[in-house]
Design a protein around this motif. Structure first.
Motif, mmCIF file in Angstrom:
data_model
loop_
_atom_site.group_PDB
_atom_site.id
_atom_site.type_symbol
_atom_site.label_atom_id
_atom_site.label_comp_id
_atom_site.label_asym_id
_atom_site.label_seq_id
_atom_site.Cartn_x
_atom_site.Cartn_y
_atom_site.Cartn_z
ATOM 1 N N ASP A 29 3.631 15.690 25.917
ATOM 2 C CA ASP A 29 4.929 15.142 25.527
ATOM 3 C C ASP A 29 5.351 15.570 24.132
ATOM 4 O OD1 ASP A 29 5.324 13.933 27.927
ATOM 5 O OD2 ASP A 29 4.292 12.094 27.347
ATOM 6 N N GLY A 30 4.587 16.438 23.505
ATOM 7 C CA GLY A 30 4.896 16.799 22.125
ATOM 8 C C GLY A 30 5.651 18.109 22.010
ATOM 9 N N VAL A 31 5.790 18.559 20.771
ATOM 10 C CA VAL A 31 6.429 19.851 20.519
ATOM 11 C C VAL A 31 5.381 20.936 20.721
ATOM 12 C CG1 VAL A 31 7.512 21.289 18.735
ATOM 13 C CG2 VAL A 31 8.044 18.851 18.867
ATOM 14 N N GLN A 32 5.747 21.986 21.403
ATOM 15 C CA GLN A 32 4.800 23.068 21.652
ATOM 16 C C GLN A 32 5.396 24.388 21.200
ATOM 17 O OE1 GLN A 32 3.402 23.259 25.737
ATOM 18 N NE2 GLN A 32 3.136 25.434 25.457
ATOM 19 N N CYS A 33 4.557 25.265 20.664
ATOM 20 C CA CYS A 33 5.051 26.562 20.192
ATOM 21 C C CYS A 33 4.071 27.652 20.594
ATOM 22 C CB CYS A 33 5.197 26.498 18.675
ATOM 23 S SG CYS A 33 5.324 28.108 17.914
ATOM 24 N N LYS A 34 4.581 28.697 21.246
ATOM 25 C CA LYS A 34 3.747 29.860 21.599
ATOM 26 C C LYS A 34 4.233 31.042 20.785
ATOM 27 C CE LYS A 34 1.293 28.291 25.136
ATOM 28 N NZ LYS A 34 0.291 27.511 24.452
ATOM 29 N N ARG A 35 3.348 31.596 19.986
ATOM 30 C CA ARG A 35 3.695 32.686 19.081
ATOM 31 C C ARG A 35 3.390 34.040 19.711
ATOM 32 N NH1 ARG A 35 4.657 31.214 13.795
ATOM 33 N NH2 ARG A 35 4.104 29.033 14.045
ATOM 34 N N LEU A 36 4.276 34.992 19.491
ATOM 35 C CA LEU A 36 4.053 36.326 20.044
ATOM 36 C C LEU A 36 4.457 37.351 18.994
ATOM 37 C CD1 LEU A 36 3.289 37.144 23.018
ATOM 38 C CD2 LEU A 36 5.701 37.632 23.331
ATOM 39 N N GLN A 37 3.568 38.286 18.707
ATOM 40 C CA GLN A 37 3.882 39.357 17.759
ATOM 41 C C GLN A 37 4.438 40.548 18.536
ATOM 42 O OE1 GLN A 37 3.515 39.315 14.206
ATOM 43 N NE2 GLN A 37 4.784 41.131 14.542
ATOM 44 N N LEU A 38 5.683 40.905 18.280
ATOM 45 C CA LEU A 38 6.263 42.045 18.983
ATOM 46 C C LEU A 38 5.807 43.327 18.298
ATOM 47 C CD1 LEU A 38 9.923 40.794 19.676
ATOM 48 C CD2 LEU A 38 7.852 40.450 21.031
ATOM 49 N N GLU A 39 5.461 44.316 19.087
ATOM 50 C CA GLU A 39 4.966 45.578 18.510
ATOM 51 C C GLU A 39 6.127 46.500 18.197
ATOM 52 O OE1 GLU A 39 1.977 47.194 21.126
ATOM 53 O OE2 GLU A 39 1.143 45.175 21.349
ATOM 54 N N SER A 40 6.047 47.152 17.038
ATOM 55 C CA SER A 40 7.147 48.068 16.722
ATOM 56 C C SER A 40 7.000 49.290 17.623
ATOM 57 C CB SER A 40 7.139 48.445 15.242
ATOM 58 O OG SER A 40 5.901 48.967 14.895
ATOM 59 N N GLY A 41 8.109 49.807 18.093
ATOM 60 C CA GLY A 41 8.052 50.957 19.003
ATOM 61 C C GLY A 41 8.065 50.542 20.460
ATOM 62 N N THR A 42 7.822 49.258 20.748
ATOM 63 C CA THR A 42 7.893 48.773 22.134
ATOM 64 C C THR A 42 9.231 48.062 22.323
ATOM 65 O OG1 THR A 42 5.506 48.465 22.212
ATOM 66 C CG2 THR A 42 6.786 47.261 23.848
ATOM 67 N N ARG A 43 9.861 48.264 23.477
ATOM 68 C CA ARG A 43 11.130 47.600 23.755
ATOM 69 C C ARG A 43 10.881 46.394 24.662
ATOM 70 N NH1 ARG A 43 13.998 51.622 26.686
ATOM 71 N NH2 ARG A 43 15.868 50.398 26.458
ATOM 72 N N TYR A 44 11.677 45.353 24.427
ATOM 73 C CA TYR A 44 11.449 44.082 25.124
ATOM 74 C C TYR A 44 12.729 43.531 25.752
ATOM 75 C CZ TYR A 44 7.068 43.853 22.455
ATOM 76 O OH TYR A 44 5.833 44.123 21.920
ATOM 77 N N VAL A 45 12.528 42.757 26.807
ATOM 78 C CA VAL A 45 13.604 41.993 27.446
ATOM 79 C C VAL A 45 13.107 40.552 27.477
ATOM 80 C CG1 VAL A 45 15.012 41.778 29.524
ATOM 81 C CG2 VAL A 45 14.203 44.022 28.837
ATOM 82 N N ILE A 46 13.850 39.651 26.817
ATOM 83 C CA ILE A 46 13.291 38.321 26.524
ATOM 84 C C ILE A 46 14.265 37.195 26.875
ATOM 85 C CG2 ILE A 46 12.504 36.809 24.636
ATOM 86 C CD1 ILE A 46 11.497 39.322 23.199
ATOM 87 N N ASN A 47 13.729 36.174 27.545
ATOM 88 C CA ASN A 47 14.506 34.972 27.880
ATOM 89 C C ASN A 47 13.871 33.769 27.155
ATOM 90 O OD1 ASN A 47 15.628 32.684 29.153
ATOM 91 N ND2 ASN A 47 15.850 33.767 31.092
ATOM 92 N N PRO A 48 14.647 33.055 26.329
ATOM 93 C CA PRO A 48 14.064 31.919 25.601
ATOM 94 C C PRO A 48 13.898 30.665 26.460
ATOM 95 C CG PRO A 48 16.388 32.106 25.071
ATOM 96 C CD PRO A 48 16.061 33.280 25.966
ATOM 97 N N GLY A 49 14.395 30.703 27.710
ATOM 98 C CA GLY A 49 14.352 29.510 28.565
ATOM 99 C C GLY A 49 15.621 28.687 28.403
ATOM 100 N N SER A 50 15.689 27.577 29.122
ATOM 101 C CA SER A 50 16.911 26.761 29.121
ATOM 102 C C SER A 50 16.751 25.517 28.252
ATOM 103 C CB SER A 50 17.234 26.350 30.566
ATOM 104 O OG SER A 50 18.189 25.321 30.588
ATOM 105 N N VAL A 51 17.782 25.274 27.447
ATOM 106 C CA VAL A 51 17.795 24.051 26.627
ATOM 107 C C VAL A 51 18.008 22.831 27.531
ATOM 108 C CG1 VAL A 51 19.121 22.767 24.872
ATOM 109 C CG2 VAL A 51 18.654 25.206 24.536
ATOM 110 N N GLY A 52 19.039 22.890 28.380
ATOM 111 C CA GLY A 52 19.498 21.668 29.033
ATOM 112 C C GLY A 52 19.128 21.466 30.478
ATOM 113 N N GLN A 53 18.495 22.470 31.112
ATOM 114 C CA GLN A 53 18.066 22.279 32.498
ATOM 115 C C GLN A 53 16.942 23.263 32.830
ATOM 116 O OE1 GLN A 53 19.830 23.609 36.317
ATOM 117 N NE2 GLN A 53 20.949 21.674 36.226
ATOM 118 N N PRO A 54 15.762 23.088 32.192
ATOM 119 C CA PRO A 54 14.642 24.012 32.459
ATOM 120 C C PRO A 54 14.251 23.982 33.947
ATOM 121 C CG PRO A 54 14.162 22.608 30.558
ATOM 122 C CD PRO A 54 15.396 22.050 31.212
ATOM 123 N N ARG A 55 13.798 25.136 34.441
ATOM 124 C CA ARG A 55 13.430 25.213 35.865
ATOM 125 C C ARG A 55 12.041 25.800 36.061
ATOM 126 N NH1 ARG A 55 19.101 27.715 38.078
ATOM 127 N NH2 ARG A 55 20.439 25.978 37.463
#
Ligand code: ZN
Length: 251
Positions: free
Chosen positions: A174-200
């Protein structure tokens, strides 16, 4: 530059307030669309978003709720909610939603970054597989693509032989959770932060992410909010009860 990434708020005022209250310091916000639709607080959410130093992209629910399109492809629950939202929105908020730009929007402060609701290939496509991410990476040149629409946090990285989907495990508590990720330079990413108001993704807590362009670190957060109050408002507004139920299930 620290960029707060939020998406799919869906008129959930309680979730948005919790996110803005609990988020670490940031310089700019990127709202990846679907500010309204489903939830009971469309005007409050729009007013709050307008006051933020933010980049905005329109979502499919924004388009329908603003009256630009009819919700023809929506399921009956979503269509009912879109019609309710259209009636509930003030003229001023509706105008703001009508003027939201279509994605992709390119980041002025973060170079090589693009923001979309669904996909850069089609603003309302669902980017929900490594294959779809590979198509995006092959067709566009941005080093970072931020998207929403699926309501599920995700990270796809361009790997030598295609695309790798990185794990973002969620621990149920029930608490605040944080997952850290170090992005590598030279690698390209496609990223979704998830939903604020209706997570699925089976987790009820509001999702968002914070990207630091200097350190190239991204943190995925889950924060608790007053879900009972958001549900109560949905029921009191006469919106479909399923929209209240699903908030507590994260589905
Ligand atoms: Zn959405």
């Amino acid at each position: 530059m620290r960029l707060l990434l939020i998406s799919d708020i869906h008129a959930n005022w309680e979730a948005l307030e919790a996110v803005l209250w609990l988020a670490p310091p940031y310089e700019q916000v990127a709202n990846l669309g679907d500010a309204v639709g489903y939830g009971a607080s469309p005007n409050e959410v729009v007013e709050r978003l307008r006051a933020l130093p933010a980049i905005h992209v329109r979502g499919n629910h924004d388009v329908c709720c603003a009256g630009l399109e009819e919700p023809l492809g929506f399921n009956p629950t979503a269509a009912r909610a879109a019609r309710w939202t259209r009636r509930a929105l003030s003229e001023d908020c509706q105008r703001w939603l009508r003027e939201l730009p279509m994605g992709p929007v390119h980041g002025r402060l973060c170079k090589g970054t693009q923001f979309v609701h669904g996909s850069p290939l089609d603003e309302f496509d669902y980017l929900d597989s490594s294959y779809a991410a590979l198509e995006v990476l092959q067709a566009t040149r941005a080093s970072l693509t931020f998207f929403g629409h699926t309501h599920v946090p995700a990270v796809y990285a361009r790997a030598r032989r295609g695309v790798e989907e990185l794990e973002l495990p969620v621990e149920s508590d029930d608490g605040v959770q944080c997952k850290r990720l170090q992005l590598e330079s030279g690698t390209r990413y496609v990223i979704n932060p998830g939903s604020v108001g209706q997570p699925r993704d089976g987790e009820w807590r509001a999702a968002f992410a914070l990207y630091d362009s200097q350190t190239r670190e991204i943190c995925f957060y889950r924060v608790p909010y007053d879900v009972a109050l958001a549900q109560q408002k949905i029921l009191a507004a006469g919106l479909p009860s399923r929209l209240a139920l699903r908030l507590a299930q994260g589905l």
